[in-house]
Design a protein around this motif. Sequence first.
Motif, PDB file in Angstrom:
ATOM      1  N   THR A 241       0.823  -1.207   0.000  1.00  0.00           N
ATOM      2  CA  THR A 241       0.000   0.000   0.000  1.00  0.00           C
ATOM      3  C   THR A 241       0.860   1.262   0.000  1.00  0.00           C
ATOM      4  O   THR A 241       0.379   2.350   0.250  1.00  0.00           O
ATOM      5  N   ASP A 242       2.151   1.083  -0.275  1.00  0.00           N
ATOM      6  CA  ASP A 242       3.044   2.205  -0.530  1.00  0.00           C
ATOM      7  C   ASP A 242       4.074   1.731  -1.548  1.00  0.00           C
ATOM      8  O   ASP A 242       4.409   0.540  -1.601  1.00  0.00           O
ATOM      9  N   LEU A 243       4.548   2.650  -2.351  1.00  0.00           N
ATOM     10  CA  LEU A 243       5.501   2.318  -3.399  1.00  0.00           C
ATOM     11  C   LEU A 243       6.843   1.927  -2.791  1.00  0.00           C
ATOM     12  O   LEU A 243       7.433   2.679  -2.023  1.00  0.00           O
ATOM     13  N   HIS A 244       7.313   0.746  -3.152  1.00  0.00           N
ATOM     14  CA  HIS A 244       8.615   0.258  -2.690  1.00  0.00           C
ATOM     15  C   HIS A 244       9.721   1.225  -3.116  1.00  0.00           C
ATOM     16  O   HIS A 244       9.773   1.651  -4.267  1.00  0.00           O
ATOM     17  N   ASP A 245      10.591   1.585  -2.175  1.00  0.00           N
ATOM     18  CA  ASP A 245      11.695   2.510  -2.466  1.00  0.00           C
ATOM     19  C   ASP A 245      12.672   1.846  -3.434  1.00  0.00           C
ATOM     20  O   ASP A 245      13.272   0.808  -3.130  1.00  0.00           O
ATOM     21  N   LEU A 246      12.849   2.466  -4.580  1.00  0.00           N
ATOM     22  CA  LEU A 246      13.669   1.881  -5.633  1.00  0.00           C
ATOM     23  C   LEU A 246      15.085   2.436  -5.694  1.00  0.00           C
ATOM     24  O   LEU A 246      15.878   2.017  -6.546  1.00  0.00           O
ATOM     25  N   THR A 247      15.420   3.362  -4.818  1.00  0.00           N
ATOM     26  CA  THR A 247      16.709   4.052  -4.937  1.00  0.00           C
ATOM     27  C   THR A 247      17.915   3.159  -4.688  1.00  0.00           C
ATOM     28  O   THR A 247      19.045   3.515  -5.052  1.00  0.00           O
ATOM     29  N   SER A 248      17.706   2.000  -4.074  1.00  0.00           N
ATOM     30  CA  SER A 248      18.816   1.068  -3.870  1.00  0.00           C
ATOM     31  C   SER A 248      19.041   0.197  -5.113  1.00  0.00           C
ATOM     32  O   SER A 248      20.008  -0.575  -5.167  1.00  0.00           O
ATOM     33  N   GLU A 249      18.158   0.323  -6.088  1.00  0.00           N
ATOM     34  CA  GLU A 249      18.264  -0.457  -7.314  1.00  0.00           C
ATOM     35  C   GLU A 249      18.743   0.438  -8.455  1.00  0.00           C
ATOM     36  O   GLU A 249      18.492   1.644  -8.453  1.00  0.00           O
ATOM     37  N   PRO A 250      19.437  -0.128  -9.442  1.00  0.00           N
ATOM     38  CA  PRO A 250      19.945   0.706 -10.538  1.00  0.00           C
ATOM     39  C   PRO A 250      18.823   1.360 -11.331  1.00  0.00           C
ATOM     40  O   PRO A 250      17.837   0.703 -11.682  1.00  0.00           O
ATOM     41  N   SER A 251      18.970   2.638 -11.587  1.00  0.00           N
ATOM     42  CA  SER A 251      17.977   3.344 -12.389  1.00  0.00           C
ATOM     43  C   SER A 251      18.141   2.956 -13.852  1.00  0.00           C
ATOM     44  O   SER A 251      19.166   2.403 -14.260  1.00  0.00           O
ATOM     45  N   LEU A 252      17.138   3.266 -14.652  1.00  0.00           N
ATOM     46  CA  LEU A 252      17.220   2.978 -16.083  1.00  0.00           C
ATOM     47  C   LEU A 252      18.345   3.781 -16.731  1.00  0.00           C
ATOM     48  O   LEU A 252      19.026   3.303 -17.637  1.00  0.00           O
ATOM     49  N   GLU A 253      18.550   4.999 -16.257  1.00  0.00           N
ATOM     50  CA  GLU A 253      19.603   5.852 -16.814  1.00  0.00           C
ATOM     51  C   GLU A 253      20.989   5.240 -16.623  1.00  0.00           C
ATOM     52  O   GLU A 253      21.876   5.393 -17.463  1.00  0.00           O
ATOM     53  N   SER A 254      21.167   4.534 -15.509  1.00  0.00           N
ATOM     54  CA  SER A 254      22.477   3.943 -15.232  1.00  0.00           C
ATOM     55  C   SER A 254      22.717   2.657 -16.017  1.00  0.00           C
ATOM     56  O   SER A 254      23.847   2.154 -16.065  1.00  0.00           O
ATOM     57  N   GLN A 255      21.666   2.139 -16.648  1.00  0.00           N
ATOM     58  CA  GLN A 255      21.787   0.864 -17.357  1.00  0.00           C
ATOM     59  C   GLN A 255      21.706   0.997 -18.876  1.00  0.00           C
ATOM     60  O   GLN A 255      21.996   0.024 -19.583  1.00  0.00           O
ATOM     61  N   ALA A 256      21.300   2.152 -19.356  1.00  0.00           N
ATOM     62  CA  ALA A 256      21.120   2.310 -20.800  1.00  0.00           C
ATOM     63  C   ALA A 256      21.786   3.587 -21.281  1.00  0.00           C
ATOM     64  O   ALA A 256      21.651   4.641 -20.646  1.00  0.00           O
ATOM     65  N   SER A 257      22.466   3.506 -22.407  1.00  0.00           N
ATOM     66  CA  SER A 257      23.186   4.666 -22.940  1.00  0.00           C
ATOM     67  C   SER A 257      22.478   5.310 -24.129  1.00  0.00           C
ATOM     68  O   SER A 257      22.910   6.350 -24.610  1.00  0.00           O
TER      69      SER A 257
END
Length: 351
Positions: A241-257
Amino acid sequence: MSSALTGKLKAFVLGSPNAKKVYQNLQAADIPVTTAECRSCADPCDQDHDDFSSRLDIDMDSDMLGSVKPYHRQVVISTGKTDWANEVTEAEGTLAAFLNTVNTSLGTSKKPKSNNGSSPPGVFSHTEAGRLAILNGSHKPFSHDESEETVIVLPDFMVVSGVPRTLAGAEALWKAAVDPSLDRAGVTTRTDNLNTWVLPYSCLILLCSHKRRDKRCAVAAPILEQAFHQYLEREGWEVHTDLHDLTSEPSLESQASSTTEKGQLIETQLKSLQAEHKALILKNSHVGGHKFAGNCIIYTPRGAGVWYGRVTPHEVESIVKHTIIDGQVLPIILRGGVDLACRGKKSLYDW
């Protein structure tokens, strides 16, 4: 459930001309649809469901189908609250207000295209319109900086974090992920500090809870949240019932050029989500049609958004089984929807 709605459900099951036409129109538009009953309990109810509709002034007579205004995107802004100012886009100093200002100056004036009878009323492709629907949500922001928000972008099924609650922040969000000229991959090369992720759930359930706009939704939302939680867990799903904090996971920007690489990564992640059996339930500000409370919108990773109205706990088990799990639309409680067409497919989850 009122006798009026019960009558409509029985009429559909018995194949009344009007109900049959609705079903056929949905089928003809390549929308996965089911003839299953909306109500899963006996009438009168034998499961102690809290039927709030019996004590609220709910419109049980008007046609709901067609009561959804087309939009290109819908954003849900983190507030950690379940009620807001009457007009969230006019509340001074909020991201909703800043984004509304930016969208007015930068947004498209494109009007919805007529479907010329090719789709049922209220059912549309997000590409047909330029409107931005701005909502506040009950989820909390990821950032420890109280001046930054986390925004869910729909029907893209994306999350944008670190959005400053300023006019400049709203403009950065608009240019990175909201501009109608962008696809769900957004912009890869940017000068802002925003981070994006795929929304990591098999479905998102939005429940209008906007009391200062209309108390009917405020009464319905917590009752429906509990019911969805109960029936989803019964089916073995994990419910947040709350959005899981994603900041510990790699963002899309860090994975795609590149935008192409980012788009491919997004699609791969989205396709894997159905098997996760994880649902996110959030409360949101006014979406229109409060006379049809409870109002519920269900988004799938593919980008389909199903708008249901007159939802009570009587219907939740059927919604869970037929829409959330099987990816099929229940016609009688349908208000409309975005990107529901699945040519040659049997489910709103199919690609």
